[in-house]
Every structure is written in C-alpha cells, then in structure tokens.
Scaffold this active site. Structure first.
Site, PDB file in Angstrom:
ATOM      1  N   GLU A 237      30.590 114.900 -22.613  1.00 28.66           N
ATOM      2  CA  GLU A 237      30.133 116.090 -21.910  1.00 28.66           C
ATOM      3  C   GLU A 237      31.285 117.097 -21.801  1.00 28.66           C
ATOM      4  O   GLU A 237      32.110 117.006 -20.897  1.00 28.66           O
ATOM      5  CB  GLU A 237      29.604 115.726 -20.520  1.00 28.66           C
ATOM      6  CG  GLU A 237      28.371 114.846 -20.551  1.00 28.66           C
ATOM      7  CD  GLU A 237      27.804 114.590 -19.168  1.00 28.66           C
ATOM      8  OE1 GLU A 237      26.921 115.344 -18.731  1.00 28.66           O
ATOM      9  OE2 GLU A 237      28.271 113.633 -18.515  1.00 28.66           O
TER      10      GLU A 237
ATOM     11  N   GLU B 166      37.455 113.224 -18.177  1.00 28.64           N
ATOM     12  CA  GLU B 166      36.122 113.423 -17.622  1.00 28.64           C
ATOM     13  C   GLU B 166      35.116 113.864 -18.684  1.00 28.64           C
ATOM     14  O   GLU B 166      33.913 113.645 -18.546  1.00 28.64           O
ATOM     15  CB  GLU B 166      36.161 114.463 -16.501  1.00 28.64           C
ATOM     16  CG  GLU B 166      36.793 113.986 -15.213  1.00 28.64           C
ATOM     17  CD  GLU B 166      35.965 112.901 -14.534  1.00 28.64           C
ATOM     18  OE1 GLU B 166      34.727 112.957 -14.620  1.00 28.64           O
ATOM     19  OE2 GLU B 166      36.567 111.990 -13.949  1.00 28.64           O
TER      20      GLU B 166
END
Length: 496
Positions: free
Chosen positions: A318, A327
């Site tokens: 993502e 992340e």
C-alpha cells in the site's frame, strides 16, 4: 506477455471443509495510488486459490465481485462508524441490512469485525464497543444469520501485558470493564477472539532481547528456545508465545473455551535505513514458515495440534500508507499482481506457491549434515544415474564448488527425471521441495523457465542405460544421456 501468477495460499481445505480446520487467509487493504478494480482483485484471488479474505470495510463493489466465488469473506465496520453503530440499534440494523443481507448468501460472508484495535487507535469509542457488537449480532439474529456469521473485534496484541512467560500473561487491567463483557459476548455467541500479532514490531522494540530467528520461526536448538519458568514449556517463536499468552490471559479472567483467530500478521519486505531487518528475505522467511506452521496443524505448546487460523497482512503493498517505508511494504503482491517475492514452502501438506509457473524444484535441505549430503550426492551421480558432468571443473554448474550446491543440482535433476514425485526428493531426509528456482548464472536447472517462457532443454540419463560414455563423477561412473525437449509453454493473465 504478463505471467499467470500462481500463489496458492490455501489448498489445505476445500470449500466444504469443516470450519474448525485451520486455514490461511489474506487481508486486502486499499491504500494504493492505483487500486486494482474489484474484478481484478477477485481474479487474482481465484488464480492464486486464496479462499479466505478480510476486508477493512464492506465495499459494495468488492462484495459484488466476490459473489458466487465461494471465497469466505470477513467484512469490517471501520472505526469511524463505530460510535454511530454503538449508540443506535437501528443504525446497526441498517448497516447489516445494507452490507450483509443485501449480499448474503451469494457472497460467502462468515464474520464481521466491529472496529479494529479500538483500545489503541480509538479509545474514546471503547465504551460503546460491546454495544456495537451486540447490536450487530441482534440484527443478524433477526435475519436468521447469527449461526452463519460471527461477530468479533480484532485486538492489538499490546493489550496483553507481561506476555512472557505466557503463563503469567494478563490483559491490561484498565480495560477489564470492557474486556470482560467482550469475552462474555464471544463465549455466549460462539465467536472467536480476534488478535493481531506482529513479531516484527516485538523484535524491533525489544532492543536485542528477542533474537531475529525467534521472531522469524527459524529452527532453534533447545538451548536457544525461550522457556516459560512456570510451566517449563519451551517456545521456539514469538507467534506461538503470543497466542498462548492470549489463552492464559483469557483463563486469568475465567474464560477457557474461546478460540483464537489471528486477523493480522506478517513481515515488511522493505524499510528505512533504521529498519535493516525489513527485507525481502526476512518477509519471505516469516510468511513461508507461518503458512507451513498453520497448515501443518502444529498448534502451540499450550494447545499442540490445534492450529490457529491466520490472515496474512497483506495482499498488496500500500504505497499511500503514511509513516515509515516499512508501512507501505507488507504486501505479497504489487498493484499489478506481480509477487514481491516467491514463497519458499515445503512440508506443508500440499504445495503452496506464488510462483509464476507453478514449477517445483528439489534442493539440499538447509542445515543438513554435510556427510549425509555427500553420500546422497554420490548415490545420485552413481546408482541414481544422474548425469553430473555439468558439475565438473570448467562446466556451468561447477561453481560454487561445495557439496550443498552440487547436491542441489544432482537432487533436482533426479527429481525432475522421476516425474517430480515427493518421494523423489527425500534422499534420506536431506532434501526439500521448493518453488524457488535454484538456477544461477549460466547454470540452468532442469525445469527452469527461460526468459521467453520456454522450458529449458533437460539432459537426463536413460533409466535403463548401462553405458559409460559420460565421464565418471564422485566415484559414481558415467551414464548415457538423452535429450528431453520440453514444449514451449505460453502463459498469460486471464481474468475470469
């Protein structure tokens, strides 16, 4: 031409398999700059035979695309909707009507996650969390769906304090006024406790106390395993220790029959400069070992043989996720559906692979005794009738000149000649089946795909040959060989 990506995350259970059988699922996040269309997402899931997914919302397009696929779907009520649903029974009933009843049973919805890590991410909503769960469940009861669809809420593992040794673990007591009603609800409705476990963060925050191998499920000697000083039980990985800590924490509050499902776990494949262990190698190791651990029904030391069904975080990288580089890099695939890495999966009951060709190879087992490898290599190049001439000095597969590399070439050649049966890749326990092509440089292994999508020519000895035309190797003698020409195989992505 694009390749058909075959990532078999779950073949251990069929669509009609009992619910209690362990499974691997995947989370599907949507923070991508170019999010694939729902039909493309479902095409990837079907191609990779992923049979369990968790959504972070109840997107209508995604639920419609999942209809009539048999894929088991866990939907979510986002945290931002929690306050409204937790304060109004009618709001909860409307949500269930729009997002569940409208799609079920064509879309095989099996669970509803009410919020996510609410205690940590939205603590002001925690007081209404139990009401939200009860209201949603009541709406399911009204529609006669409460037996088919369970209601729970994913918890961050950090809610468990003093998690090692597991036998003395307990939930953060400040949240007991909410946790006890949640556990009562789960027990009364037969729903699982949902837990997010991230050994990567435990390792990163331990300041060297937790060894990397312990976080990655790597084999440990008994002297390096963690020991629960109260039970004297040995733990070889963070994952099992945290699951058992959860069982003990529930038992501390007198709840002993609530099952656990791990709704998130994984390992990032890339990180910032201060995240040196967020690598493709470690992500591959963690997820490969995790899948094998679950599918093989290993269980935990407290509950051996009772595996915990687990959802890998996550399907896609993502790129829009805020925060550090790691992340953005938990995915198994990029937005184009290409794998970030090829999982190494062996001994998992059925072959699982995100290999683009579904090819398998036979390699020397990591950590195998060198003397046993040498003996197996001698057998393969002798009685096994493998043409080992490519391992002679000056030949393409001579380097690296060590028994592991040479044994891998001989094992794989024998394995392919014997039709890739599991028994053909054993060699007294020093070999493993893998989906990672061991070819390197100009040393191309049997069954390896060329750059054009063509199978390489394989030179393999005749099964009944007694000729000695080829030079002897490792004392095994030589054997005539025949050229096996493999047809060109063309692959393309087909969105069903």
């Amino acid at each position: 031409m694009a390749w058909l990506l075959v990532f078999v995350l779950l073949l251990a259970v069929s669509q009609a398999t009992a619910d209690e059988d362990p499974y691997i699922g995947v989370n599907i996040g949507t923070d991508l700059s170019i999010m694939p269309h729902p039909t493309q997402v479902v095409a990837l899931l079907k191609a990779q035979q992923i049979r369990h997914v968790r959504l972070y919302d109840a997107d209508r397009g995604m639920l419609a695309a999942l209809a009539n696929t048999g894929i088991r779907v866990m939907v979510s009520i986002p945290n931002e909707q929690l306050l409204g649903i937790g304060q109004s029974n009618s709001t909860a009933a409307n949500w269930v009507s729009r997002n569940i009843v409208a799609h079920y049973p064509a879309t095989n919805i099996t669970a509803i996650c009410v919020g996510s890590e609410v205690f940590m991410s939205l603590p002001n909503a925690a007081p209404v969390l139990v009401n939200a769960m009860k209201y949603v469940h009541s709406a399911l009861v009204a529609s006669n769906l409460d037996n088919q669809i369970k209601v729970s809420t994913p918890l961050a593992s950090s809610i468990i304090l003093d998690s090692f040794p597991p036998s003395q673990a307990f939930f953060n007591r400040s949240w007991n006024p909410v946790m006890v009603p949640i556990l009562n609800f789960l027990q009364s409705t037969g729903s699982p406790l949902m837990l997010n476990i991230y050994p990567y963060y435990d390792y990163m925050q331990s300041n060297g106390v937790i060894p990397l191998d312990y976080a990655l499920f790597k084999p440990l000697s008994p002297t390096k395993e963690a020991v629960d000083s109260n039970t004297l039980v040995h733990y070889s990985n963070v994952f099992d220790a945290m699951v058992d800590a959860t069982y003990f924490a529930m038992a501390f509050l007198n709840f002993t029959n609530i099952p656990v499902i791990v709704t998130e776990t994984g390992w990032p494949s890339k990180g910032d400069s201060n995240e040196p262990d967020a690598t493709i190698e470690n992500a591959n190791t963690y997820n490969s070992n995790l899948i094998r651990h679950v599918i093989n029904k290993t269980g935990t030391p407290k509950r051996p043989g009772i595996a915990v069904s687990t959802y890998i975080y996550e399907l896609y990288n993502e790129d829009l996720k805020p925060g550090v580089i790691s992340e953005k890099n938990w995915g198994l695939f990029d937005a184009n559906g290409d794998p970030i890495y090829i999982l190494r999966l062996t001994d998992s009951g059925s072959l699982l692979a995100n290999d683009t060709t579904n090819q398998t190879y036979c390699t020397a087992k990591e950590g195998a005794d060198p003397k046993m490898l040498q003996a197996a290599l001698d057998w393969a190049c002798g009685p096994g009738k493998v043409d080992c001439s490519q391992l002679l000095q000056g030949k393409p597969c001579y380097e690296p000149d060590n028994v592991i590399a040479h044994a891998t070439y001989a094992f794989d050649t024998y394995y392919h000649r014997m039709g890739k049966t599991p028994d053909a890749c054993d060699f007294n326990g020093v070999a493993d089946i893998t989906t990672t092509d061991p070819s390197h440089g100009s040393c191309v292994f049997p069954g390896s795909l060329g750059r054009n999508g063509t199978m390489v020519n394989i030179t393999a000895p005749s099964m009944n040959s007694t000729s000695s035309d080829s030079p002897g190797f490792y004392g095994g003698g030589g054997y005539a060989s025949v050229l096996v020409v493999i047809k060109v195989m063309l692959w393309s992505v087909i969105f069903l």
